[in-house]
Scaffold this motif. Structure first.
Motif, PDB file in Angstrom:
ATOM      1  N   ARG A  12       0.784  -1.308  -0.011  1.00 61.17           N
ATOM      2  CA  ARG A  12       0.030   0.046   0.077  1.00 61.17           C
ATOM      3  C   ARG A  12       0.943   1.291   0.016  1.00 61.17           C
ATOM      4  O   ARG A  12       0.409   2.240  -0.285  1.00 61.17           O
ATOM      5  N   PHE A  13       2.188   1.243   0.518  1.00 59.38           N
ATOM      6  CA  PHE A  13       3.033   2.493   0.306  1.00 59.38           C
ATOM      7  C   PHE A  13       3.312   2.774  -1.093  1.00 59.38           C
ATOM      8  O   PHE A  13       4.080   3.670  -1.031  1.00 59.38           O
ATOM      9  N   ASP A  14       3.157   1.984  -2.080  1.00 56.32           N
ATOM     10  CA  ASP A  14       3.622   2.292  -3.428  1.00 56.32           C
ATOM     11  C   ASP A  14       2.727   3.361  -4.041  1.00 56.32           C
ATOM     12  O   ASP A  14       2.777   3.782  -5.226  1.00 56.32           O
TER      13      ASP A  14
END
Length: 215
Positions: A12-14
């Motif tokens: 999700r951090f991308d």
């Protein structure tokens, strides 16, 4: 939690924007006259910061249940775990009631984007319709056929990507296979002239395809 969910959470951090999209079971109109057993389908997707592509990183269909508030709590948990920016959901049919369950479960109302599907028109495919005194909710009116066409075009153009294909066999085709249920037909309408509509194969589900298209 499954390894599949864990990998999606790590990814999700991308993304610079994450959306969770929900197509409620029986909450909207079907694409055809036939009736099928509809399940609530969830899609989590984001815009990749490096490529600009939309990537669907998680998908799920919930088991058939009469516990609408239980569904809302599960969706809230996914919304929080993925740290989503918005929740998009099918506001047609029972969507109004389902949205109240989401708010009760703790999702901020300003983060909810309700979508109401409308018939083909000559106007824009997506319109923001302001509320009235009788119904103050702001609702996004979305032309269903063009919404699906745009999604399918994005998939073909490699602008929309998915998690690993979950097809296991004819008895368990997976949820990505929902897109194979959609068939385009040319029709003549009074309001929009010659246009296209999309129907669903009566032997297949389109729930996940609709959740992705809304998102």
């Amino acid at each position: 939690r499954s390894k599949y969910l864990e990998r999606a959470l790590e990814a999700r951090f991308d993304y610079d924007c994450l959306v969770i999209s929900v197509d409620w079971s029986g909450g909207g109109t079907s694409l055809s006259e036939e009736k099928i057993f509809s399940l609530t389908a969830i899609a989590v997707m984001g815009r990749n910061m490096n490529t600009g592509k939309i990537e669907v990183i998680y998908g799920k269909k919930l088991q058939a249940s009469d516990d609408s508030f239980g569904e809302a709590r599960l969706i809230r948990d996914l919304y929080n775990r993925f740290e989503c920016d918005y929740l998009v959901h099918d506001y047609t049919g029972a969507g109004n009631q389902r949205e109240s369950f989401l708010v009760q479960a703790g999702i901020p109302s300003e983060r909810l984007w309700p979508v109401k599907f409308v018939p083909p028109t000559r106007g824009p495919a997506v319109r923001c319709v302001l509320g009235t005194i009788q119904h103050p909710r702001v609702v996004w009116h979305v032309e269903k056929t063009r919404c699906i066409q745009i999604t399918c075009a994005g998939i073909k153009a490699d602008k929309i990507n998915f998690f690993k294909n979950d097809y296991k066999g004819e008895d368990d085709p997976g949820i990505i296979a929902d897109f194979l249920s959609l068939v385009e037909h040319k029709i003549q309408t009074i309001r929009a002239g010659e246009t296209y509509t999309i129907r669903r194969d009566p032997n297949r589900s389109d729930d996940f395809a609709m959740s992705v298209s809304m998102g």
